[in-house]
Design a protein around this motif. Sequence first.
Motif, PDB file in Angstrom:
ATOM      1  N   LEU A   1      -4.813   5.905   1.091  1.00 50.41           N
ATOM      2  CA  LEU A   1      -3.967   4.728   0.878  1.00 50.41           C
ATOM      3  C   LEU A   1      -3.152   4.347   2.104  1.00 50.41           C
TER       4      LEU A   1
ATOM      5  N   ARG B   1       2.970  -0.874  -7.725  1.00 53.32           N
ATOM      6  CA  ARG B   1       2.817  -1.729  -6.551  1.00 53.32           C
ATOM      7  C   ARG B   1       2.001  -2.973  -6.851  1.00 53.32           C
ATOM      8  N   ARG B   2       1.116  -2.906  -7.822  1.00 48.88           N
ATOM      9  CA  ARG B   2       0.275  -4.066  -8.147  1.00 48.88           C
ATOM     10  C   ARG B   2       0.574  -4.618  -9.531  1.00 48.88           C
TER      11      ARG B   2
ATOM     12  N   SER C   1       0.822  -1.212   0.000  1.00 49.62           N
ATOM     13  CA  SER C   1       0.000   0.000   0.000  1.00 49.62           C
ATOM     14  C   SER C   1       0.856   1.261   0.000  1.00 49.62           C
ATOM     15  N   GLY C   2       2.154   1.099   0.261  1.00 50.03           N
ATOM     16  CA  GLY C   2       3.068   2.237   0.185  1.00 50.03           C
ATOM     17  C   GLY C   2       3.248   2.981   1.472  1.00 50.03           C
ATOM     18  N   ARG C   3       2.227   2.998   2.323  1.00 52.86           N
ATOM     19  CA  ARG C   3       2.302   3.849   3.505  1.00 52.86           C
ATOM     20  C   ARG C   3       1.622   3.170   4.688  1.00 52.86           C
TER      21      ARG C   3
ATOM     22  N   GLU D   1       0.470   4.923  -9.454  1.00 56.49           N
ATOM     23  CA  GLU D   1       1.365   4.299  -8.476  1.00 56.49           C
ATOM     24  C   GLU D   1       1.243   2.774  -8.511  1.00 56.49           C
ATOM     25  N   PHE D   2       0.034   2.286  -8.679  1.00 52.15           N
ATOM     26  CA  PHE D   2      -0.180   0.845  -8.573  1.00 52.15           C
ATOM     27  C   PHE D   2       0.139   0.104  -9.880  1.00 52.15           C
TER      28      PHE D   2
ATOM     29  N   TYR E   1       2.762  13.916 -11.053  1.00 50.09           N
ATOM     30  CA  TYR E   1       3.517  12.674 -11.102  1.00 50.09           C
ATOM     31  C   TYR E   1       4.833  12.833 -11.847  1.00 50.09           C
TER      32      TYR E   1
ATOM     33  N   SER F   1       3.788   7.906  -3.580  1.00 50.14           N
ATOM     34  CA  SER F   1       3.037   7.952  -4.831  1.00 50.14           C
ATOM     35  C   SER F   1       3.961   7.840  -6.035  1.00 50.14           C
TER      36      SER F   1
ATOM     37  N   LYS G   1      -3.864   9.170  -9.471  1.00 54.38           N
ATOM     38  CA  LYS G   1      -2.559   9.015  -8.818  1.00 54.38           C
ATOM     39  C   LYS G   1      -2.393   7.589  -8.276  1.00 54.38           C
TER      40      LYS G   1
END
Lengths: 618, 366
Positions: free
Chosen positions: A165, B29-30, A42-44, B101-102, B250, A143, B97
């Motif tokens: 998030l 991330r995914r 989840s990053g955080r 990121e994912f 970004y 992010s 966003k």
Amino acid sequence: MSSSENVTFDYGLLMCDNFDEVLNGPGSPTTLEALIEQSLGSGRVLLQARGGSGKTTTLERLARTAEASGVAVARLDALAWASAQEMSPRDTAPEKLLSLASPAISNRELSAGRNWLFVVDGLNEVAQSFAASMLEALERLASSTPSVGIIVSDRLNRRALPSGLWALATLSQVSEAQVRELVDDPKVTQDLATLRLPYYLQLALRGDLGSRSEQHRTFLLTHGGVAVDEMPELARAAYLQYQEHGDRRVDLQAMRKDVGDALVERLVVAGTLIPEPTSRFAHHLMHDYLAATHAATRPGLWDSAGLDTLTFKATSMDALAMVLEQAAEAADLLVRQVYDWNFYGAAYLIAEDRRGQRKISPAMELAVITMLGERRFDRFTSTAQQVSDALRVIDSDVARDMLEVETKDEIAAVVVARSRSLLDAAWLDDWVTLYTRTSSEPAQVEDVEILASQDSLLGWTMSNVIRRSPMREAVAQELRRVASHGPTEVARWRAVHALGADPRRGTVDVLLTRLDQDEAIWVRYGAIRSLVEIALIEPNLRQSVFAELAQRVPRLRVEPHLLRELERALMLAGAPRSWSQDSAVVVEQLWVTSGSVEEQDRWRGLGAALRELAGAAR
Amino acid sequence: MATIPASGRVGNRWVHGALGVRMALLQGRRGHARIVILTVIASELKAVREVFGADAEIGVDAVFTRPEYAESADRCYPFIVARSPDRSNTPASGGTKKLLEFYRPEVVLVVGIGGGIQRPSDDPEAPPTGPNLGDVVVGKYVHYAPYTKNSPDGRSLRYVSIDQPAGLLVSQHAETLAAFPGNCFDGMKAERPDEEQDRRPSVFISELVAIESIAGNPAGEDQIAMLERFDNADVVDMESMGVGRALHEYRTDSHYSPRWMSIRGVSDIVTAEHPPLPGPTPSGEESIGALAEEDNNQQRKQWKRYASEAAATFARALVARLLFSERPPSEADPGAPSWSFGAPGGSGHPAVVGGSVHTGSRDGDE
């Protein structure tokens, strides 16, 4: 008593779905490995727990576990980042976080195909405005860099997070069974709740026993490099450091001047004072204790300036509990003083007291908790939420009563029933009579005298009673007079608070003048809230109130505390459909005068939230 | 020491992602999706999922792709379909966003409905210009209308930094497809709510005005003044500024350069002229002035399914073009394969023949 060496305390990590779970439990047990995986997924992650509950130790365990699994680790001291911010404010670029980390990381390293765990310790140790900026910077880092997982330690509080998030985690306490097993000395009469915090259990196992304050004192005298006769001087110096910086930093030069080179050297050698990378005490609770020791014998410091100093403007309350421990004979007076300054602070003291020595009288508890309960029905949604949190933390019978009532009117019946069994306070009858005054009874000019009195409980209660009573012009005039020329800043604040229920032009003018001219920040804070409230209840004044507030945005901008309050105050329960359009002139001004695109986004977000509020009103 | 799972359930959360080394540049991330398609309202998501065959959810993230890719071991997807958490620019920005990121996409496409802007023709006898109901407008430039300074002399525009739709997406792909839409709309299943059943959507490549609330009252003075200000715009939406803002924010990595574009099917008509244009109500009656708010809502309700599908169908043809070529590997990225839908026609590369085209400026060479 067991030795503290080689003992692993059995407290654990808990994942939480929301702040309610962080604050009130239960949370789901998890492991170090799973939390690392969560941070990368989840990053955080925000890891919140009480002071002394093992946050720093847990972060270090997470770091070692990650390293053992092939994940690169960087550590960042939140206070070091805040110090750097003072040199170059508004530098919230993720690169700044990376450059201050240990090891410092370059963007190239982040893109090298490796996962990174970024652990940030001590968000609770920096001032509120810095903490918000730091969370924004961390959000941007997470992010833009999916290879980084961030875990931040923080105190228990309902933080405004920059995105949805963030995963939330907390720490459970050491089990009662382990505490009893380790601390089997019958001489130990310390309350179990405190010993379930690893920091205090550790001190107890070293032989530093007693209340938290006593534990700190014993530690400092036996292991910390301090002699008995040096303690008052050191406590004063520690307090002055808080007063000077507004955070946990220690200016070594000033400290040397205040207590001498020799003591500073001993503190450093003993590990009590950490000189690098940012000078500070080994644990923030140690610094809190010393500052509290200085304040405990000086009731003159229990005013809003002194309490702001001890708590960094009400962001960290641990020192208050240690003032209470060291001034137990004046417990009710302290609560009254704290209530005058911040009612969450008073709630915190009651919660801490109920866990330990119980020096606060039941009558005082009833009065303070009742006043908190009334705020559950506040128009300002953030206030209502915070009050509910505070009542859950107190978790006493009266607090539970207040959480159960469905309307404000039901509170009076609870007060009458609960007060019958309390005979220990002469003032209680007067307070109950005042509090239960019916809302149809008009306020009198003489009431304003009580509002402005030295007695904080009666004064604030009267302020709230006047707000719910029919108010004649003569009463409003007297309130305006006290708001403008009241003998103390708290009297002015109470008057300003009451005037929020008087939607007349003359009142608006006085409130605007207070906002412009009053030297006390809490009076200006109250003026903002009352102005917004008047804009809500009187449509004919709405446009002009918002226009006036919009004009003042450039000045409010230099006071983050007031700007944040304006932001929160606009989010009102019961706002009409036109509210977002009506208040747009203020939001627009906030937006136009923003110093960065990120700040523009903050106000655009507020605009969107207000439109959502208006949508809900349909 | 316990080992850390590559992926799986942690507590009550589903977590993807292996610890340790992985390709960094386009790895979110995914996983990685070459194209992210962002929708906003339910009918848009439904239309895009149907048109793209995105029947399978990836994990429990409310992100969809075709079933054959949903369980991909390398978590590399040709495209994914997602929905913004809410209407308006701020949620769209947050949603974008999160997807960047994912999934670290190459391209973000915003696909859904919008309000078509009509203006009087120079010829008083001719019908108004601008898109009609059911047409498709591709935004080549995004204006953010509500950011103004109010003064006694009127409103002055203020500007927010955003990424504009990528020139290459517009010129190489959208304009080409608009010029040669061919059978791109043939597979549409939704029926037009009007009598012109044989009519295919026209495609406009034009400016877009992003606002913060539904353009629900086409006769509203503020709205008309706003649309007059942007005299080359053909469509109004509530999310494109947020998406452009998210991409702009970004831009922190010189090696990663996602692009975006907005595709809007016209579900209702708004007007930019005083006095408001005459036009038909949903019931077919001639109205003096534009539709009242209630009628406008009714119009949108009637047309949103068709308009959503028209936008999704155009997006499908566009995505086929974007994925026609593989992304070559590099030291920092394993690359990604080319991809085709495999139907209609089997080639995956949409055939393009004939059709109606509207590109460029109202002042220029339509």
